[in-house]
Design a protein around this motif. Structure first.
Motif, short mmCIF file in Angstrom:
data_model
loop_
_atom_site.label_atom_id
_atom_site.label_comp_id
_atom_site.label_asym_id
_atom_site.label_seq_id
_atom_site.Cartn_x
_atom_site.Cartn_y
_atom_site.Cartn_z
N LEU A 6 0.53 -1.16 -0.02
CA LEU A 6 0.07 -0.10 0.00
C LEU A 6 0.90 1.08 0.12
N ALA A 7 1.94 1.38 0.78
CA ALA A 7 2.79 2.37 0.66
C ALA A 7 3.54 2.81 -0.46
N ALA A 8 3.88 1.69 -1.08
CA ALA A 8 4.76 1.79 -2.33
C ALA A 8 3.92 2.40 -3.63
N ALA A 9 2.45 1.82 -3.42
CA ALA A 9 1.40 2.17 -4.29
C ALA A 9 1.18 3.68 -4.22
N TRP A 10 1.03 4.09 -2.87
CA TRP A 10 0.43 5.37 -2.51
C TRP A 10 1.87 6.51 -3.28
N THR A 11 2.88 5.83 -2.94
CA THR A 11 4.05 6.67 -3.44
C THR A 11 4.18 6.77 -4.92
N SER A 12 3.67 5.83 -5.40
CA SER A 12 3.87 5.73 -6.86
C SER A 12 2.91 6.54 -7.53
N PHE A 13 1.55 6.47 -6.86
CA PHE A 13 0.58 7.44 -7.12
C PHE A 13 0.96 9.07 -7.04
N ALA A 44 -3.90 20.43 -0.22
CA ALA A 44 -4.82 19.56 0.57
C ALA A 44 -4.67 18.03 -0.35
N LEU A 45 -4.99 18.14 -1.53
CA LEU A 45 -5.21 17.08 -2.38
C LEU A 45 -3.81 16.31 -2.56
N MET A 46 -2.70 16.99 -2.42
CA MET A 46 -1.53 16.38 -2.41
C MET A 46 -1.11 15.81 -0.99
N ALA A 47 -1.49 16.45 -0.09
CA ALA A 47 -0.93 16.15 1.36
C ALA A 47 -1.80 14.77 1.68
N ILE A 48 -2.91 14.57 1.25
CA ILE A 48 -3.82 13.54 1.42
C ILE A 48 -2.92 12.37 1.04
N GLN A 49 -2.50 12.51 -0.37
CA GLN A 49 -1.61 11.14 -0.72
C GLN A 49 -0.46 10.85 -0.17
N ILE A 50 0.13 12.21 0.28
CA ILE A 50 1.66 11.72 1.31
C ILE A 50 1.38 11.20 2.46
N PHE A 51 0.23 11.61 3.27
CA PHE A 51 -0.36 11.09 4.52
C PHE A 51 -0.49 9.37 4.32
N VAL A 100 2.49 6.96 4.81
CA VAL A 100 2.75 7.15 6.47
C VAL A 100 1.73 6.37 6.87
N LEU A 101 0.34 6.54 6.66
CA LEU A 101 -0.84 5.96 7.39
C LEU A 101 -0.93 4.33 7.10
N SER A 102 -0.52 4.05 5.57
CA SER A 102 -0.50 2.67 5.37
C SER A 102 0.42 1.93 5.96
N MET A 103 1.40 2.34 6.42
CA MET A 103 2.47 1.87 7.23
C MET A 103 2.37 1.85 8.81
N THR A 104 1.37 2.63 9.23
CA THR A 104 1.25 2.82 10.83
C THR A 104 -0.24 2.65 11.39
N LEU A 105 -1.09 2.72 10.64
CA LEU A 105 -2.52 2.40 11.03
C LEU A 105 -2.70 1.07 11.56
N ARG A 123 -7.07 -0.92 6.40
CA ARG A 123 -7.94 -1.08 5.32
C ARG A 123 -9.03 -0.44 5.01
N ILE A 124 -9.81 0.13 6.03
CA ILE A 124 -11.03 0.94 5.60
C ILE A 124 -10.56 2.46 5.21
N THR A 125 -9.52 2.89 5.57
CA THR A 125 -9.01 4.21 5.19
C THR A 125 -8.58 4.17 3.83
N ASN A 126 -7.72 3.12 3.41
CA ASN A 126 -7.42 3.05 1.99
C ASN A 126 -8.65 2.74 1.12
N LEU A 127 -9.39 2.08 1.41
CA LEU A 127 -10.77 1.64 0.81
C LEU A 127 -11.42 2.98 0.37
N ILE A 128 -11.56 3.95 1.27
CA ILE A 128 -12.14 5.09 1.28
C ILE A 128 -11.50 6.08 0.47
N VAL A 129 -10.35 6.15 0.86
CA VAL A 129 -9.53 7.19 0.13
C VAL A 129 -9.00 6.92 -1.27
#
Length: 164
Positions: free
Chosen positions: A22-29, A70-77, A80-85, A91-97
């Motif tokens: 998830l963190a790798a995919a968000w980084t790529s995105f 804000a749109l970029m910050a969400i991707q950036i966060f 981190v959230l994918s590695m720490t939540l 799972r829920i946060t990734n599905l929604i965002v």
């Protein structure tokens, strides 16, 4: 004469944790969406419009720039959230965002005259978002064995009759 036998070795294929995927995919995105925006500066007329205070049809303002941030910050966060939540919240946060960002990515291409450039950008972004949705949706579940359940029942502290 000795002939050398070819040796076949199998590459080690280690299992990658869902959080890392998830963190790798968000980084790529994040990089992809940033580079689409950066490369768009090379489109004729973009820089003069920005210098004149216009982005697309919008006036450059604090509100517009704060929205972009804000749109970029969400991707950036999300990296981190994918590695720490905790797993469930993760799972829920990734599905929604990721679901929301599918719409955001599609909106970015609406009305653009450079369909190949923005179309390719949106397709690549949606592919990454689909991977994120798949990784989150298929998050492995741990099944509890009868021995694990019995052990967990014994983890409650012993109470004396006065404590009950």
């Amino acid at each position: 004469m000795r002939t050398r036998q070819p040796t076949t070795t199998t590459l080690e294929d280690q299992r990658i944790p869902v959080r890392a995927k998830l963190a790798a995919a968000w980084t790529s995105f994040m990089f992809l969406s940033a580079y689409v925006d950066i490369l768009a500066f090379f489109k004729p007329g973009v820089v003069p419009d920005i210098l004149a205070g216009k982005v697309w049809e919008f006036d450059v303002s604090q509100t517009l720039l704060t929205t972009f941030l804000a749109l970029m910050a969400i991707q950036i966060f999300m990296i981190v959230l994918s590695m720490t939540l905790p797993a469930r919240a993760n799972r829920i946060t990734n599905l929604i965002v990721a679901s929301v960002y599918v719409a955001v990515s599609a909106f970015n291409a609406v009305g653009e005259s450079w369909t190949y450039f923005y179309g390719l950008g949106v397709v690549l972004e949606v592919i990454l978002l689909a991977l994120i949705l798949r990784y989150a949706w298929t998050w492995p579940r741990r099944t509890a064995s009868p021995a694990t359940l019995a052990a967990s029942l014994n983890t409650e502290p012993h109470r004396t009759p006065q404590q009950t």
